[in-house]
Write an enzyme that holds these catalytic residues in place. Sequence first.
Site, short mmCIF file in Angstrom:
data_model
loop_
_atom_site.label_atom_id
_atom_site.label_comp_id
_atom_site.label_asym_id
_atom_site.label_seq_id
_atom_site.Cartn_x
_atom_site.Cartn_y
_atom_site.Cartn_z
N PRO A 21 0.79 -1.23 0.00
CA PRO A 21 0.00 0.00 0.00
C PRO A 21 0.83 1.28 0.00
O PRO A 21 1.85 1.37 0.68
CB PRO A 21 -0.84 -0.10 1.29
CG PRO A 21 -0.14 -1.12 2.12
CD PRO A 21 0.51 -2.07 1.17
N ASN A 22 0.33 2.23 -0.77
CA ASN A 22 0.87 3.59 -0.88
C ASN A 22 2.18 3.70 -1.64
O ASN A 22 2.67 4.79 -1.90
CB ASN A 22 1.01 4.24 0.52
CG ASN A 22 -0.32 4.29 1.24
OD1 ASN A 22 -1.30 4.78 0.69
ND2 ASN A 22 -0.38 3.76 2.45
N ARG A 65 4.81 10.92 -2.77
CA ARG A 65 4.52 10.77 -1.36
C ARG A 65 5.75 11.10 -0.50
O ARG A 65 6.84 10.60 -0.79
CB ARG A 65 4.15 9.31 -1.18
CG ARG A 65 4.18 8.78 0.20
CD ARG A 65 4.12 7.25 0.20
NE ARG A 65 3.83 6.82 1.55
CZ ARG A 65 4.11 5.62 2.02
NH1 ARG A 65 4.66 4.70 1.24
NH2 ARG A 65 3.82 5.33 3.25
N ARG A 87 12.61 5.23 12.80
CA ARG A 87 11.34 5.95 12.70
C ARG A 87 10.44 5.61 13.91
O ARG A 87 10.94 5.19 14.94
CB ARG A 87 10.68 5.61 11.36
CG ARG A 87 11.57 6.01 10.16
CD ARG A 87 10.92 5.70 8.84
NE ARG A 87 9.71 6.50 8.65
CZ ARG A 87 8.80 6.26 7.70
NH1 ARG A 87 8.97 5.25 6.88
NH2 ARG A 87 7.74 7.03 7.59
N ASN A 147 8.11 -5.41 -0.48
CA ASN A 147 7.94 -4.25 0.40
C ASN A 147 6.45 -4.19 0.71
O ASN A 147 5.65 -3.74 -0.12
CB ASN A 147 8.41 -2.96 -0.27
CG ASN A 147 8.34 -1.77 0.70
OD1 ASN A 147 7.72 -1.85 1.75
ND2 ASN A 147 8.99 -0.68 0.34
N HIS A 180 12.61 -2.46 2.71
CA HIS A 180 12.01 -1.16 3.01
C HIS A 180 12.94 -0.08 2.48
O HIS A 180 14.17 -0.21 2.57
CB HIS A 180 11.81 -0.97 4.52
CG HIS A 180 10.87 -1.99 5.08
ND1 HIS A 180 9.52 -1.93 4.88
CD2 HIS A 180 11.10 -3.12 5.78
CE1 HIS A 180 8.95 -2.98 5.44
NE2 HIS A 180 9.89 -3.73 5.99
N GLU A 208 12.40 -9.37 2.52
CA GLU A 208 11.66 -8.17 2.93
C GLU A 208 12.53 -6.94 2.65
O GLU A 208 13.71 -6.93 2.99
CB GLU A 208 11.38 -8.26 4.43
CG GLU A 208 10.75 -7.01 5.03
CD GLU A 208 10.65 -7.08 6.57
OE1 GLU A 208 11.34 -7.92 7.20
OE2 GLU A 208 9.89 -6.28 7.13
N TYR A 246 10.90 9.08 1.22
CA TYR A 246 10.92 8.04 0.20
C TYR A 246 11.56 8.47 -1.13
O TYR A 246 11.62 7.66 -2.06
CB TYR A 246 9.49 7.55 -0.06
CG TYR A 246 8.85 6.96 1.19
CD1 TYR A 246 9.35 5.79 1.76
CD2 TYR A 246 7.76 7.58 1.81
CE1 TYR A 246 8.79 5.26 2.91
CE2 TYR A 246 7.18 7.04 2.95
CZ TYR A 246 7.69 5.89 3.49
OH TYR A 246 7.14 5.36 4.62
N ALA A 304 2.89 -0.56 5.05
CA ALA A 304 2.40 -0.60 6.43
C ALA A 304 1.85 -1.97 6.84
O ALA A 304 1.79 -2.28 8.04
CB ALA A 304 1.34 0.48 6.62
C1 DQA Z 1 8.05 1.31 4.12
C2 DQA Z 1 8.08 1.55 5.62
C3 DQA Z 1 6.71 1.32 6.22
O1 DQA Z 1 6.74 1.56 7.62
C4 DQA Z 1 5.71 2.28 5.60
O2 DQA Z 1 4.41 2.05 6.10
C5 DQA Z 1 5.72 2.25 4.12
C6 DQA Z 1 7.01 2.18 3.42
C7 DQA Z 1 9.41 1.62 3.47
O3 DQA Z 1 9.62 1.18 2.35
O4 DQA Z 1 10.24 2.34 4.04
O5 DQA Z 1 4.69 2.36 3.47
O6 DQA Z 1 7.78 -0.05 3.86
#
Ligand code: DQA
Length: 151
Positions: A9-10, A17, A104, A71, A97, A95, A22, A74
């Site tokens: 998501p996102n 964003r 954070r 990735n 990020h 995994e 990011y 959240a």
């Molecule tokens: C994320 C870190 C997560 O905590 C966050 O909710 C994201 C992006 C990252 O790539 O740094 O959406 O996965």
Amino acid sequence: MKLLIINGPNLNLLGVREKTVYGNRSFEHYFEELKATYPDLELEYFQSNTEGLLIDKIHEVGFTYKGIILNAGAYTHTSIALADAIGAITTPVVEVHISNVYAREAFRHKSMIAPRCLGSICGFGLESYRLALQYFISLKPNKVGFEVKTS
Ligand code: DQA
């Protein structure tokens, strides 16, 4: 070697964003660059904002592909269902990020999926994905067909 990058998501809003966290590049742009850098890999990309669609995709490729780079956004911090999906398949999952989640908010320090993944990479910006790719590239088949990790 079939490898799938999955963004949750996102992450469709990368480049738009929270640029200070990011960065200012879209993932689509970065993905084109990755494909050009590694033309011998069969690299695919999937993004969804929906937990069930991420799980469906993991089930779809998770018994045939060489690797999944995930990735989960959240959902990383909340989703037992995603963790179970990773546990159910045979394809190894790395995994990733973009941000250093440990630098954070405290709620980002817990990953539900990490125990089910082969390993985790975070904090290197979009290069986190390339580092995960490098792991799969480093796997070479040996003479009897098993995968061995070479240095
Ligand atoms: C994320 C870190 C997560 O905590 C966050 O909710 C994201 C992006 C990252 O790539 O740094 O959406 O996965």
